[in-house]
Design a protein around this motif. Structure first.
Motif, PDB file in Angstrom:
ATOM      1  N   VAL A 182       9.800  33.338  40.158  1.00 17.52           N
ATOM      2  CA  VAL A 182      10.396  34.404  40.960  1.00 17.52           C
ATOM      3  C   VAL A 182      11.422  35.141  40.099  1.00 17.52           C
ATOM      4  O   VAL A 182      12.313  34.522  39.527  1.00 17.52           O
ATOM      5  N   ALA A 183      11.299  36.456  40.016  1.00 20.35           N
ATOM      6  CA  ALA A 183      12.236  37.272  39.242  1.00 20.35           C
ATOM      7  C   ALA A 183      13.584  37.339  39.957  1.00 20.35           C
ATOM      8  O   ALA A 183      13.659  37.163  41.183  1.00 20.35           O
ATOM      9  N   VAL A 184      14.637  37.617  39.196  1.00 22.94           N
ATOM     10  CA  VAL A 184      15.987  37.669  39.760  1.00 22.94           C
ATOM     11  C   VAL A 184      16.741  38.865  39.180  1.00 22.94           C
ATOM     12  O   VAL A 184      16.694  39.117  37.980  1.00 22.94           O
ATOM     13  N   ILE A 185      17.426  39.570  40.060  1.00 20.90           N
ATOM     14  CA  ILE A 185      18.404  40.599  39.685  1.00 20.90           C
ATOM     15  C   ILE A 185      19.662  40.245  40.458  1.00 20.90           C
ATOM     16  O   ILE A 185      19.602  39.986  41.655  1.00 20.90           O
ATOM     17  N   MET A 186      20.810  40.228  39.767  1.00 24.91           N
ATOM     18  CA  MET A 186      22.065  39.866  40.436  1.00 24.91           C
ATOM     19  C   MET A 186      23.164  40.878  40.123  1.00 24.91           C
ATOM     20  O   MET A 186      23.119  41.564  39.103  1.00 24.91           O
ATOM     21  N   ASN A 187      24.139  40.902  41.017  1.00 24.05           N
ATOM     22  CA  ASN A 187      25.332  41.729  40.868  1.00 24.05           C
ATOM     23  C   ASN A 187      24.979  43.215  40.769  1.00 24.05           C
ATOM     24  O   ASN A 187      25.592  43.965  40.016  1.00 24.05           O
ATOM     25  N   ARG A 188      23.993  43.617  41.530  1.00 19.27           N
ATOM     26  CA  ARG A 188      23.558  45.008  41.618  1.00 19.27           C
ATOM     27  C   ARG A 188      23.259  45.322  43.074  1.00 19.27           C
ATOM     28  O   ARG A 188      23.045  44.426  43.878  1.00 19.27           O
ATOM     29  N   CYS A 189      23.177  46.607  43.388  1.00 16.65           N
ATOM     30  CA  CYS A 189      22.852  47.041  44.742  1.00 16.65           C
ATOM     31  C   CYS A 189      21.688  48.029  44.685  1.00 16.65           C
ATOM     32  O   CYS A 189      21.790  49.047  43.996  1.00 16.65           O
ATOM     33  N   PRO A 190      20.595  47.758  45.402  1.00 15.32           N
ATOM     34  CA  PRO A 190      19.474  48.695  45.353  1.00 15.32           C
ATOM     35  C   PRO A 190      19.831  50.079  45.902  1.00 15.32           C
ATOM     36  O   PRO A 190      19.274  51.079  45.453  1.00 15.32           O
ATOM     37  N   ALA A 191      20.786  50.150  46.832  1.00 12.72           N
ATOM     38  CA  ALA A 191      21.184  51.451  47.384  1.00 12.72           C
ATOM     39  C   ALA A 191      22.008  52.262  46.387  1.00 12.72           C
ATOM     40  O   ALA A 191      22.177  53.466  46.561  1.00 12.72           O
ATOM     41  N   ILE A 192      22.500  51.624  45.352  1.00 13.35           N
ATOM     42  CA  ILE A 192      23.158  52.333  44.242  1.00 13.35           C
ATOM     43  C   ILE A 192      22.137  52.626  43.153  1.00 13.35           C
ATOM     44  O   ILE A 192      22.099  53.725  42.591  1.00 13.35           O
ATOM     45  N   GLU A 193      21.302  51.645  42.858  1.00  9.03           N
ATOM     46  CA  GLU A 193      20.329  51.782  41.765  1.00  9.03           C
ATOM     47  C   GLU A 193      19.271  52.842  42.060  1.00  9.03           C
ATOM     48  O   GLU A 193      18.871  53.588  41.162  1.00  9.03           O
ATOM     49  N   MET A 194      18.790  52.917  43.290  1.00 12.01           N
ATOM     50  CA  MET A 194      17.736  53.885  43.601  1.00 12.01           C
ATOM     51  C   MET A 194      18.167  55.325  43.334  1.00 12.01           C
ATOM     52  O   MET A 194      17.473  56.040  42.611  1.00 12.01           O
ATOM     53  N   PRO A 195      19.286  55.793  43.869  1.00 11.71           N
ATOM     54  CA  PRO A 195      19.697  57.171  43.553  1.00 11.71           C
ATOM     55  C   PRO A 195      20.027  57.351  42.062  1.00 11.71           C
ATOM     56  O   PRO A 195      19.701  58.387  41.487  1.00 11.71           O
ATOM     57  N   ARG A 196      20.643  56.338  41.473  1.00  9.89           N
ATOM     58  CA  ARG A 196      20.989  56.441  40.043  1.00  9.89           C
ATOM     59  C   ARG A 196      19.748  56.627  39.188  1.00  9.89           C
ATOM     60  O   ARG A 196      19.760  57.385  38.211  1.00  9.89           O
ATOM     61  N   LEU A 197      18.673  55.945  39.571  1.00  7.72           N
ATOM     62  CA  LEU A 197      17.424  56.018  38.798  1.00  7.72           C
ATOM     63  C   LEU A 197      16.447  57.067  39.313  1.00  7.72           C
ATOM     64  O   LEU A 197      15.354  57.215  38.774  1.00  7.72           O
ATOM     65  N   GLY A 198      16.833  57.772  40.367  1.00  5.83           N
ATOM     66  CA  GLY A 198      15.965  58.830  40.920  1.00  5.83           C
ATOM     67  C   GLY A 198      14.750  58.272  41.638  1.00  5.83           C
ATOM     68  O   GLY A 198      13.711  58.933  41.694  1.00  5.83           O
ATOM     69  N   LEU A 199      14.884  57.092  42.239  1.00 11.44           N
ATOM     70  CA  LEU A 199      13.762  56.446  42.922  1.00 11.44           C
ATOM     71  C   LEU A 199      13.731  56.838  44.390  1.00 11.44           C
ATOM     72  O   LEU A 199      14.777  56.962  45.020  1.00 11.44           O
ATOM     73  N   LYS A 200      12.543  56.983  44.928  1.00 14.16           N
ATOM     74  CA  LYS A 200      12.376  57.375  46.331  1.00 14.16           C
ATOM     75  C   LYS A 200      12.054  56.207  47.245  1.00 14.16           C
ATOM     76  O   LYS A 200      12.260  56.270  48.438  1.00 14.16           O
TER      77      LYS A 200
END
Length: 146
Positions: free
Chosen positions: A125-143
């Protein structure tokens, strides 16, 4: 994997390929970040389930709410954790007990436990920590999901 830095492509790839998300620690209080992030993810095309034992069966952020991950009636692609870091190992254990297992465990801002991450990764199982998808999506231009 080191969890000090993530390539933008790694984050974007995961946010593009997950479709169902369980938000562990989702709050019924609209002022809480977990409430807003759950709504944000749902509004961007993800199927989102709130996980909160004290709110099971109630509406949290307009979402179906369950007491625990095992209660969700369909496969979960991503577990988004809004619990204190000391609870992450227990959430990982609960996620690894699911069949099928989630593809990704995401620890929100401030949620990091390298041992729990190693346990999840050892189980595939992959892991991402200490991040927020609601911050990352706009930052990366993801829809939303692909």
């Amino acid at each position: 994997m080191t969890h000090d830095h993530y390539d933008d492509a790694f984050i974007a790839d995961w946010l593009g390929k997950v479709h169902t998300i369980a938000v562990v620690g989702a709050s019924p209080n609209p002022a809480r970040p977990s409430h807003g992030v759950a709504r944000f993810l749902a509004m961007h095309g993800y199927k989102v389930f709130a996980i909160n034992p004290g709110q099971a069966g109630r509406d949290v952020a307009g979402l179906p709410t369950y007491a625990r991950l095992a209660d969700v009636p369909e496969a979960i692609d991503m577990v988004d954790v809004f619990r204190a870091p000391q609870y992450l190992p227990g959430v990982v254990d609960e996620a690894l007990a699911l069949s099928p297992r989630p593809k990704l465990i995401w620890g929100q801002l401030g949620v990091r436990d390298d041992e729990a991450a190693a346990t999840a990764e050892a189980a595939g199982v992959a892991v991402i920590m200490n991040r927020c998808p609601a911050i990352e999506m706009p930052r990366l231009g993801l829809k939303g999901p692909r």
